[in-house]
Scaffold this active site. Structure first.
Site, PDB file in Angstrom:
ATOM      1  CB  CYS A 344      -8.409  11.222   0.455  1.00  0.00           C
ATOM      2  SG  CYS A 344      -8.480  12.475   1.760  1.00  0.00           S
ATOM      3  CB  CYS A 347      -5.093  11.867   2.788  1.00  0.00           C
ATOM      4  SG  CYS A 347      -6.419  11.889   4.000  1.00  0.00           S
ATOM      5  CG  ASP A 348      -3.618  10.163  -0.835  1.00  0.00           C
ATOM      6  OD1 ASP A 348      -3.011   9.982   0.240  1.00  0.00           O
ATOM      7  OD2 ASP A 348      -4.522   9.411  -1.237  1.00  0.00           O
TER       8      ASP A 348
END
Length: 522
Positions: A344, A347-348
């Site tokens: 992702c 998110c990351d």
């Protein structure tokens, strides 16, 4: 810190409270976010006369608070400022402590949580911009509320960057249980509960009999196809159950949706909420946070077993279990998930600011990920297996126009290389020359599409060479009384609107088979 309109909305939510809640904070005023933290907490605790805010001073760079219900510890702690997507987690922590909130588990799940053997100390490292983190934070907060032997704390990775670096955290959400990594990435209460039961054990007697549940039709999966199938079946007067990890399924990971006809724009979260509201409008039994252990489909009465000792029996089953992110399945990948291998970018991505990353996959999702990552990473390298990129021309032109993006086609990833702690390189083979080369890299974002969630059924049902369940034009599978719809099936074009239509078609086919006497629904 919290705008006036939001404060008023939260005040309205908390009018139902009967208990008194104390937010007991521990603050080191040398922390750069201490003033922001205090302002946030003062605003939040102004939302109810039943809230009080107390502060203890610290000299250990702490910035946290615990939640007390009528002076009793709830087991819930927040480290950092729970704003962004975690603001909902904070609101639900209070509501759940009051015994309210639609996210509370049913009796079966509650009993499993209460029977977990402790003590268990849980820590979840999050990003406030992560859409997957709240599901885990809220699930583990519920466990802390239901089991006195469990404590859970949310930790904002941005606020405690040094701690994340020390622990080699490169993906969120990352969950630790008693100091050991338990889980990385998207999940829900059901999967987390399974992992905790396997790790710590429980007090439920092994010889307990199965809880048997009978229905006219069972839908497996809570995404657009599953919800559509359940609603259409309920409208035909059938006694319907839907079994799912979560309502919304893969949709919840979608940031923006612009091709759902009649709705110019929505988000995955909003669509998932709308699906749940529509589902709740009918007499449908929803069994959320369930993981299916096994299925027996060839008999006239299909049998579905879930973890936790439940058996669902029905003459008709619609499989709508969707798909999950496809993995590379190369040496080293599994070893470094959460330590350099990610799925992702939203998110990351922040963990790789000013670093060099690779994106595997040249479809729309891969090119979109590369473009997003290029805004924060030093360099982004795209590796595409095919001879040319598969993404839309608009996206490929934009990617090619960015100076810090390099593109390699006819490239096959063969190995993820690391030093035992994190990813250091990726090995790629040129499919034309056969030559392999190691590219030094800090992170790898895998964007090679989705794989059908059909593993549990492939021994009994016919599947394609890529695992999709084979269906006819009416969503019927090779077993009478078993239907498949959406991304788990071999229907072409994996789109939300198509999944909804396929779910409806499967439900109508099941009903048609019933009235023609092909199914023995009593």
């Amino acid at each position: 810190m919290i705008d006036k309109d939001t404060i008023q909305q939260v005040k309205d939510i908390f009018e139902i409270l009967d208990s008194n809640y104390t937010f007991l904070a521990t603050i080191d005023y040398r922390h750069e976010k201490s003033e922001e933290f205090v302002d946030f907490m003062k605003d939040f605790t102004s939302c109810s006369e039943r809230f009080s805010f107390e502060i203890k001073s610290s000299d250990k760079m702490e910035l946290e608070f615990i939640l007390l219900n009528d002076s009793t510890k709830t087991g819930i702690k927040f480290r950092g400022i729970p704003s962004g997507h975690e603001f909902t987690s904070l609101i639900l922590a209070v509501l759940n402590a009051e015994g309210k909130g639609k996210n509370l588990p049913d009796e079966t799940l509650s009993n499993r949580i209460k029977s977990l053997k402790g003590p268990i100390s849980l820590k979840t490292y999050v990003s406030l911009s992560c859409t997957n983190c709240p599901d885990i934070v809220q699930s583990l907060n519920i466990m802390a509320l239901l089991n006195d032997e469990i404590e859970h704390e949310m930790i904002d990775g941005e606020t405690f960057q040094e701690e994340c670096e020390k622990m080699k955290i490169q993906a969120v959400p990352t969950v630790y249980a008693n100091g050991e990594q338990l889980h990385v990435g998207r999940s829900g209460l059901g999967e987390l509960l399974d992992k905790l039961e396997n790790k710590f054990g429980h007090t439920i007697q092994e010889n307990n009999s199965l809880i048997e549940r009978y229905f006219d039709l069972i839908v497996l999966g809570g995404g657009p196809a599953g919800v559509s199938a359940a609603i259409y079946s309920a409208r035909k007067g059938l006694k319907v159950a839907i079994i799912a990890e979560q309502i919304g399924g893969q949709v919840k990971e979608t940031v923006g949706i612009e091709n759902l006809i009649s709705i110019p724009y929505t988000t995955g979260t909003d669509l998932a909420n709308a699906l749940k509201i529509h589902l709740d409008a009918y007499n449908i039994k929803t069994f959320e946070n369930r993981n299916i252990k096994s299925a027996e489909l060839k008999c006239s009465k299909k049998r579905i077993y879930t973890s936790g000792g439940e058996l669902f029996i029905s003459p008709a089953v619609i499989i709508a279990t969707g798909a999950s992110w496809r993995k590379l399945k190369v040496e080293g990948e599994a070893d470094y998930i959460g330590r350099g291998v990610a799925f992702c970018p939203h998110c990351d991505g922040p963990f790789y600011e000013n670093k060099n990353v690779a994106v595997i996959g040249g479809g729309n999702s891969g090119i979109e990920a590369a473009i997003d990552l290029a805004t924060i990473c030093r360099n982004v390298t795209i590796f595409e297996f095919a001879e040319e990129l598969k993404a839309d021309k608009l996206l490929t032109d934009k990617a090619k126009g960015l100076a810090n993006i390099k593109i390699f086609t006819s490239s096959q990833t063969t190995k993820v290389i690391g030093n035992g702690e994190k990813v250091t390189a990726i090995r790629v083979k040129n499919r034309q020359s056969g030559k392999e080369e190691d590219f030094p890299i800090d992170g790898i974002f895998v964007q090679i599409g989705l794989a059908a969630n059909s593993t549990l059924f492939e021994k009994e049902l016919e599947t394609t060479n890529i695992g999709e369940i084979v269906t006819d034009d009416y969503c019927r599978t090779t077993i009478p009384g078993v239907y498949a719809a959406g991304d788990v099936s071999n229907v072409p074009y994996k789109q939300i609107i198509i999944a909804m239509g396929e779910g409806a078609k499967a439900a109508l086919s099941a009903f048609d088979d019933q009235i023609r006497g092909k199914l023995s629904i009593n």
